[in-house]
Design an enzyme around this catalytic site. Structure first.
Site, PDB file in Angstrom:
ATOM      1  N   SER A 180       0.811  -1.201   0.000  1.00  0.00           N
ATOM      2  CA  SER A 180       0.000   0.000   0.000  1.00  0.00           C
ATOM      3  C   SER A 180       0.851   1.260   0.000  1.00  0.00           C
ATOM      4  CB  SER A 180      -0.931   0.004   1.209  1.00  0.00           C
ATOM      5  OG  SER A 180      -0.255  -0.430   2.347  1.00  0.00           O
ATOM      6  N   HIS A 196      -3.026  -3.318  -6.048  1.00  0.00           N
ATOM      7  CA  HIS A 196      -3.399  -2.826  -4.717  1.00  0.00           C
ATOM      8  C   HIS A 196      -4.907  -2.921  -4.520  1.00  0.00           C
ATOM      9  CE1 HIS A 196      -3.706   0.675  -1.675  1.00  0.00           C
ATOM     10  NE2 HIS A 196      -3.498  -0.459  -1.046  1.00  0.00           N
ATOM     11  N   GLU A 217      -5.943  -0.827  -7.740  1.00  0.00           N
ATOM     12  CA  GLU A 217      -4.950   0.001  -8.425  1.00  0.00           C
ATOM     13  C   GLU A 217      -3.934  -0.940  -9.076  1.00  0.00           C
ATOM     14  OE1 GLU A 217      -4.456   4.148  -6.087  1.00  0.00           O
ATOM     15  OE2 GLU A 217      -3.897   2.412  -4.883  1.00  0.00           O
ATOM     16  N   ASN A 257      -4.071   6.111  -1.547  1.00  0.00           N
ATOM     17  CA  ASN A 257      -3.453   6.398  -0.242  1.00  0.00           C
ATOM     18  C   ASN A 257      -2.743   7.754  -0.206  1.00  0.00           C
ATOM     19  OD1 ASN A 257      -4.423   4.228   1.128  1.00  0.00           O
ATOM     20  ND2 ASN A 257      -2.607   2.954   0.854  1.00  0.00           N
TER      21      ASN A 257
HETATM   22  N1  3HC Z   1     -18.057 -10.378   2.918  1.00  0.00           N
HETATM   23  C1  3HC Z   1     -19.321 -10.423   2.431  1.00  0.00           C
HETATM   24  N2  3HC Z   1     -20.255  -9.527   2.713  1.00  0.00           N
HETATM   25  C2  3HC Z   1     -19.935  -8.535   3.548  1.00  0.00           C
HETATM   26  C3  3HC Z   1     -18.644  -8.416   4.128  1.00  0.00           C
HETATM   27  C4  3HC Z   1     -17.678  -9.395   3.768  1.00  0.00           C
HETATM   28  N3  3HC Z   1     -16.405  -9.367   4.214  1.00  0.00           N
HETATM   29  N4  3HC Z   1     -18.604  -7.319   4.927  1.00  0.00           N
HETATM   30  C5  3HC Z   1     -19.830  -6.767   4.861  1.00  0.00           C
HETATM   31  N5  3HC Z   1     -20.626  -7.485   4.035  1.00  0.00           N
HETATM   32  C6  3HC Z   1     -22.004  -7.174   3.630  1.00  0.00           C
HETATM   33  C7  3HC Z   1     -22.975  -7.134   4.765  1.00  0.00           C
HETATM   34  O1  3HC Z   1     -23.544  -8.403   4.996  1.00  0.00           O
HETATM   35  C8  3HC Z   1     -24.000  -6.126   4.279  1.00  0.00           C
HETATM   36  O2  3HC Z   1     -24.909  -6.714   3.378  1.00  0.00           O
HETATM   37  P1  3HC Z   1     -26.391  -6.067   3.143  1.00  0.00           P
HETATM   38  O3  3HC Z   1     -26.196  -4.615   2.786  1.00  0.00           O
HETATM   39  O4  3HC Z   1     -26.956  -6.864   2.018  1.00  0.00           O
HETATM   40  O5  3HC Z   1     -27.075  -6.229   4.459  1.00  0.00           O
HETATM   41  C9  3HC Z   1     -23.190  -5.164   3.448  1.00  0.00           C
HETATM   42  O6  3HC Z   1     -21.989  -5.844   3.099  1.00  0.00           O
HETATM   43  C10 3HC Z   1     -22.890  -3.898   4.191  1.00  0.00           C
HETATM   44  O7  3HC Z   1     -22.241  -4.218   5.408  1.00  0.00           O
HETATM   45  P2  3HC Z   1     -22.560  -3.538   6.799  1.00  0.00           P
HETATM   46  O8  3HC Z   1     -24.018  -3.284   6.919  1.00  0.00           O
HETATM   47  O9  3HC Z   1     -21.886  -4.349   7.851  1.00  0.00           O
HETATM   48  O10 3HC Z   1     -21.776  -2.166   6.804  1.00  0.00           O
HETATM   49  P3  3HC Z   1     -21.742  -0.939   5.802  1.00  0.00           P
HETATM   50  O11 3HC Z   1     -23.052  -0.661   5.184  1.00  0.00           O
HETATM   51  O12 3HC Z   1     -21.055   0.140   6.550  1.00  0.00           O
HETATM   52  O13 3HC Z   1     -20.773  -1.395   4.621  1.00  0.00           O
HETATM   53  C11 3HC Z   1     -18.491  -1.237   3.995  1.00  0.00           C
HETATM   54  C12 3HC Z   1     -19.537  -1.886   4.901  1.00  0.00           C
HETATM   55  C13 3HC Z   1     -18.695  -1.691   2.552  1.00  0.00           C
HETATM   56  C14 3HC Z   1     -17.162  -1.732   4.489  1.00  0.00           C
HETATM   57  C15 3HC Z   1     -18.634   0.328   4.032  1.00  0.00           C
HETATM   58  O14 3HC Z   1     -18.722   0.764   5.355  1.00  0.00           O
HETATM   59  C16 3HC Z   1     -17.480   1.020   3.370  1.00  0.00           C
HETATM   60  O15 3HC Z   1     -17.410   1.132   2.155  1.00  0.00           O
HETATM   61  N6  3HC Z   1     -16.521   1.528   4.181  1.00  0.00           N
HETATM   62  C17 3HC Z   1     -15.335   2.191   3.707  1.00  0.00           C
HETATM   63  C18 3HC Z   1     -14.279   1.159   3.482  1.00  0.00           C
HETATM   64  C19 3HC Z   1     -13.038   1.770   2.908  1.00  0.00           C
HETATM   65  O16 3HC Z   1     -12.874   2.980   2.792  1.00  0.00           O
HETATM   66  N7  3HC Z   1     -12.110   0.883   2.545  1.00  0.00           N
HETATM   67  C20 3HC Z   1     -10.818   1.300   2.061  1.00  0.00           C
HETATM   68  C21 3HC Z   1      -9.838   1.279   3.174  1.00  0.00           C
HETATM   69  S1  3HC Z   1      -8.262   1.843   2.656  1.00  0.00           S
HETATM   70  C22 3HC Z   1      -7.503   0.471   2.074  1.00  0.00           C
HETATM   71  O17 3HC Z   1      -7.984  -0.636   2.127  1.00  0.00           O
HETATM   72  C23 3HC Z   1      -6.172   0.706   1.469  1.00  0.00           C
HETATM   73  C24 3HC Z   1      -5.072   0.193   2.334  1.00  0.00           C
HETATM   74  O18 3HC Z   1      -3.877   0.315   1.611  1.00  0.00           O
HETATM   75  C25 3HC Z   1      -4.961   0.951   3.630  1.00  0.00           C
END
Ligand code: 3HC
Length: 292
Positions: free
Chosen positions: A120, A141, A153, A191
């Site tokens: 990352s 990524h 990415e 990032n």
């Molecule tokens: N597998 C399968 N399904 C999953 C799951 C998984 N691992 N995690 C969640 N779900 C499903 C849930 O069952 C739920 O389904 P539904 O809508 O049909 O009921 C749906 O996904 C939504 O989950 P939640 O209700 O628990 O929570 P949210 O509505 O908040 O969604 C999220 C979760 C998609 C993670 C959302 O909060 C989000 O987009 N968050 C931001 C994440 C982000 O910014 N990620 C990037 C991080 S930076 C990175 O990774 C880079 C690194 O280099 C640091």
């Protein structure tokens, strides 16, 4: 590079398990390798749980889930990974650890195998040299949670060949994800913008601009972010964010990438976010309680 027909994943942590899952669902024979049996068992369980959620929601049928599970193998044997056509490394964010693996893997893998890193913040160039296959080295990524986040990415190092790039783009599309091409600069595109934002949220808290809850609410409800910055920091991991910030600071020498003191103290205390049960929120409470 010829077509990808099988995938090896190095590291069975959060990202490695997610990558192995989406590769297996896309129909690739997938080998997930880790030195820790415990990590392999956890990855296997988390993949089964995630696939079950997709089936439950009607986004995957049971037969496709069973096929994906049949495509997956978990092992501690590096040779099992060496004989896949695309190896994606997702081990700890430590250049020496990654390069030792790539050097070792290079002598075991056939010429056609392409190496990729899910780094990352480290640069692809620093690993391409150690891998001894600089033209067949690319950055892939992924974002957390890998099964849900649509972006990958695809990072072009200075030595990455055109055929490696196009095979990597095609692979990402076959996963059902959207590729964007990024240059090999620390933090790539996402990032580069996300990390200063997360670190600024900690600095805003240090300065007393607002509470954890209110800063999170502000960005969620005022800007439409799915998670506020502290919820996201806990989700990504405070240690991971600190490490990424340190690497980016070393690259750019700009204070916006420097981890703020509060973040460092929390990591020292073992408050790493969701994975340790405590970060900016305490996850032993339901709903999680913000630090005061
Ligand atoms: N597998 C399968 N399904 C999953 C799951 C998984 N691992 N995690 C969640 N779900 C499903 C849930 O069952 C739920 O389904 P539904 O809508 O049909 O009921 C749906 O996904 C939504 O989950 P939640 O209700 O628990 O929570 P949210 O509505 O908040 O969604 C999220 C979760 C998609 C993670 C959302 O909060 C989000 O987009 N968050 C931001 C994440 C982000 O910014 N990620 C990037 C991080 S930076 C990175 O990774 C880079 C690194 O280099 C640091």
């Amino acid at each position: 590079m010829s077509q990808v027909d099988s995938v090896g994943v190095l590291g069975a942590g959060l990202m490695g398990a997610g990558i192995a899952q989406v590769a297996a669902v896309a129909g690739y024979r997938t080998v997930c390798r880790d030195v820790s049996q415990d990590a392999l068992a956890k990855a296997q369980a988390s993949i089964a749980k995630s696939l079950a959620r997709f089936v439950e929601k009607g986004n995957l049928n049971a037969a496709d889930r069973d096929a994906a599970l049949r495509h997956l193998t978990f092992t501690d044997d590096l040779d099992a990974v060496a004989h896949t056509s695309l190896v994606i490394e997702a081990v700890t964010e430590d250049l020496a650890v990654k390069n030792t693996l790539f050097t070792d893997l290079n002598v075991r893998s056939p010429h056609r195998t392409v190496f990729a890193s899910n780094t990352s913040s480290l640069t692809i160039g620093a690993m391409a040299v150690a891998s001894n296959r600089p033209d067949r080295f690319v950055g892939l990524h992924f974002f957390n949670p890998v099964p849900l986040m649509p972006l990958v990415e695809v990072v072009r190092g200075v030595t990455t060949s055109e055929s490696t790039m196009s095979a990597a783009m095609e692979f990402v599309q076959r996963l059902g994800k959207v590729p964007i091409e990024a240059r090999d600069t620390s933090g790539f595109i996402v990032n580069l913008l996300l990390v200063p934002y997360l670190l600024d949220a900690v600095r805003a808290l240090e300065r007393g601009a607002g509470t954890v809850t209110d800063i999170d609410r502000g960005m969620k409800l005022g800007c439409g972010y799915p998670m506020g910055p502290f919820t996201l920091l806990d989700f990504v991991g405070l240690d991971t964010t600190m490490r990424i910030g340190e690497i980016m600071f070393e690259e750019y020498r700009e204070t916006r990438y420097a981890p703020p003191p509060l973040l460092k103290r929390m990591v020292l205390a073992g408050w790493l976010g969701r994975k340790s049960g405590r970060g900016f929120y305490d996850y032993s409470q339901d709903p999680p309680r913000a630090m005061g």
